[in-house]
Design a protein around this motif. Structure first.
Motif, short mmCIF file in Angstrom:
data_model
loop_
_atom_site.label_atom_id
_atom_site.label_comp_id
_atom_site.label_asym_id
_atom_site.label_seq_id
_atom_site.Cartn_x
_atom_site.Cartn_y
_atom_site.Cartn_z
N GLY A 114 39.97 53.20 7.05
CA GLY A 114 41.17 52.97 7.86
C GLY A 114 42.01 51.85 7.27
O GLY A 114 42.08 51.64 6.05
N TYR A 115 42.63 51.10 8.16
CA TYR A 115 43.49 49.98 7.79
C TYR A 115 42.73 48.97 6.94
O TYR A 115 43.31 48.32 6.06
CB TYR A 115 44.00 49.34 9.08
CG TYR A 115 45.00 48.22 8.93
CD1 TYR A 115 46.36 48.46 9.06
CD2 TYR A 115 44.57 46.91 8.68
CE1 TYR A 115 47.28 47.42 8.94
CE2 TYR A 115 45.48 45.88 8.55
CZ TYR A 115 46.83 46.13 8.68
OH TYR A 115 47.73 45.11 8.55
N ARG B 195 43.85 38.40 12.04
CA ARG B 195 44.29 38.58 13.43
C ARG B 195 45.13 39.84 13.59
O ARG B 195 44.99 40.56 14.59
CB ARG B 195 45.03 37.35 13.93
CG ARG B 195 44.11 36.17 14.10
CD ARG B 195 44.73 35.01 14.87
NE ARG B 195 43.81 33.90 14.90
CZ ARG B 195 42.75 33.81 15.69
NH1 ARG B 195 42.46 34.78 16.53
NH2 ARG B 195 41.96 32.75 15.64
N ARG B 196 45.98 40.13 12.62
CA ARG B 196 46.77 41.38 12.67
C ARG B 196 45.83 42.59 12.62
O ARG B 196 46.03 43.57 13.33
CB ARG B 196 47.78 41.44 11.52
CG ARG B 196 49.07 40.72 11.80
CD ARG B 196 50.17 41.07 10.81
NE ARG B 196 49.80 40.82 9.42
CZ ARG B 196 49.94 39.64 8.81
NH1 ARG B 196 50.43 38.60 9.45
NH2 ARG B 196 49.59 39.50 7.54
N TYR B 197 44.81 42.49 11.79
CA TYR B 197 43.86 43.59 11.69
C TYR B 197 43.11 43.77 13.01
O TYR B 197 42.94 44.89 13.48
CB TYR B 197 42.90 43.34 10.52
CG TYR B 197 41.91 44.46 10.29
CD1 TYR B 197 42.29 45.80 10.40
CD2 TYR B 197 40.59 44.20 9.96
CE1 TYR B 197 41.39 46.83 10.19
CE2 TYR B 197 39.68 45.22 9.74
CZ TYR B 197 40.09 46.52 9.86
OH TYR B 197 39.19 47.55 9.66
N TRP B 198 42.66 42.68 13.61
CA TRP B 198 41.98 42.78 14.90
C TRP B 198 42.87 43.47 15.93
O TRP B 198 42.41 44.28 16.73
CB TRP B 198 41.56 41.39 15.40
CG TRP B 198 40.98 41.46 16.78
CD1 TRP B 198 41.63 41.17 17.95
CD2 TRP B 198 39.68 41.90 17.15
NE1 TRP B 198 40.79 41.39 19.03
CE2 TRP B 198 39.59 41.83 18.56
CE3 TRP B 198 38.56 42.33 16.43
CZ2 TRP B 198 38.43 42.19 19.26
CZ3 TRP B 198 37.41 42.68 17.12
CH2 TRP B 198 37.36 42.61 18.52
N ALA B 199 44.15 43.17 15.90
CA ALA B 199 45.10 43.74 16.87
C ALA B 199 45.20 45.26 16.75
O ALA B 199 45.61 45.93 17.71
CB ALA B 199 46.47 43.09 16.71
N THR B 200 44.81 45.83 15.61
CA THR B 200 44.84 47.30 15.47
C THR B 200 43.73 47.95 16.31
O THR B 200 43.78 49.16 16.56
CB THR B 200 44.64 47.74 14.01
OG1 THR B 200 43.31 47.44 13.59
CG2 THR B 200 45.66 47.10 13.07
N GLY B 201 42.71 47.19 16.68
CA GLY B 201 41.58 47.72 17.42
C GLY B 201 40.49 48.31 16.53
O GLY B 201 39.38 48.58 16.99
N GLU B 202 40.79 48.49 15.27
CA GLU B 202 39.84 49.14 14.36
C GLU B 202 38.54 48.38 14.13
O GLU B 202 37.46 48.99 14.11
CB GLU B 202 40.53 49.40 13.01
CG GLU B 202 39.71 50.20 12.05
CD GLU B 202 40.47 50.49 10.77
OE1 GLU B 202 41.17 51.52 10.74
OE2 GLU B 202 40.37 49.67 9.82
N TYR C 165 35.12 45.73 9.74
CA TYR C 165 36.16 46.51 9.05
C TYR C 165 35.72 47.95 8.86
O TYR C 165 34.54 48.27 8.88
CB TYR C 165 36.53 45.90 7.70
CG TYR C 165 35.54 46.15 6.57
CD1 TYR C 165 35.72 47.21 5.69
CD2 TYR C 165 34.43 45.32 6.39
CE1 TYR C 165 34.82 47.45 4.65
CE2 TYR C 165 33.53 45.54 5.36
CZ TYR C 165 33.73 46.61 4.49
OH TYR C 165 32.85 46.83 3.46
#
Length: 193
Positions: free
Chosen positions: A157-158, A138-145, A153
């Protein structure tokens, strides 16, 4: 758009593919194409990638028949299932949890249509992910990447924080395998290697 006579047309809107072509000194312009990327029933991942890659190149060639058209397509495979781009946050979390603590395959096809010739090569890579929790996903999704990425993924990037090991082509995992691209362009007389 009227392409310059010496330009290769890239049938992709991907900024990563543009960066990778620039990295190897290939002058190009982008041509926008639309292709239905729905897998066919019973289609193997390798056949799927080849079909979509060639369809993108053909769509670009239909628009600009006098120009060489380069196209690529990438898919992420786990348990012989193609993981596409996530539809939304829940889909991205589901995909990332499927990849958690596993090794998956990344297939990237690259095609060139030029002077009535068709060139195609396939890059196969393996990527090992660490264990990913739902909170991490969920934190990764929040980056927009992950929104527009196959497998939810981006290795450049992240998303690299999840990658324990890769075997194969880093640039292929990004979306354009430079070795195969260079071979195709060199064989067509469009790049000196």
């Amino acid at each position: 758009m009227t392409p310059k006579p010496d330009m290769i047309l890239l049938a992709s809107q991907s900024p990563r593919r543009r960066e990778l072509l620039k990295q190897i000194g290939v002058a190009h312009e982008v041509v926008s194409v639309r292709v239905d990327e729905t897998p066919l029933e019973g289609e193997t991942p390798a056949n799927y990638v080849q079909r979509i890659t060639l369809a993108k190149a053909a769509a670009g060639q239909d628009l600009y028949p006098a120009h060489p058209v380069l196209a690529a397509d990438t898919c992420v495979i786990v348990n012989n299932l193609i993981l596409g781009k996530p539809a939304d946050a829940e889909d991205a979390v589901r995909i990332l949890l499927q990849l958690s603590d596993t090794t998956h395959q990344v297939l990237t096809g690259v095609a060139l249509l030029h002077d009535r010739a068709r060139h195609y090569l396939l890059s196969r890579s393996k990527v090992r992910f660490c264990a990913i929790t739902e909170a991490m996903a969920r934190r990764y999704w929040a980056t927009g990447e992950p929104a527009d990425k196959a497998g939810a993924y981006a290795i450049q990037g992240y998303g690299a924080l999840f990658v324990e090991h890769i075997s194969g082509s880093y640039s292929g995992i990004m979306g354009l395998p430079l070795y195969e691209t260079g071979q195709i362009l060199a064989n067509a007389g469009l790049l000196a290697v």
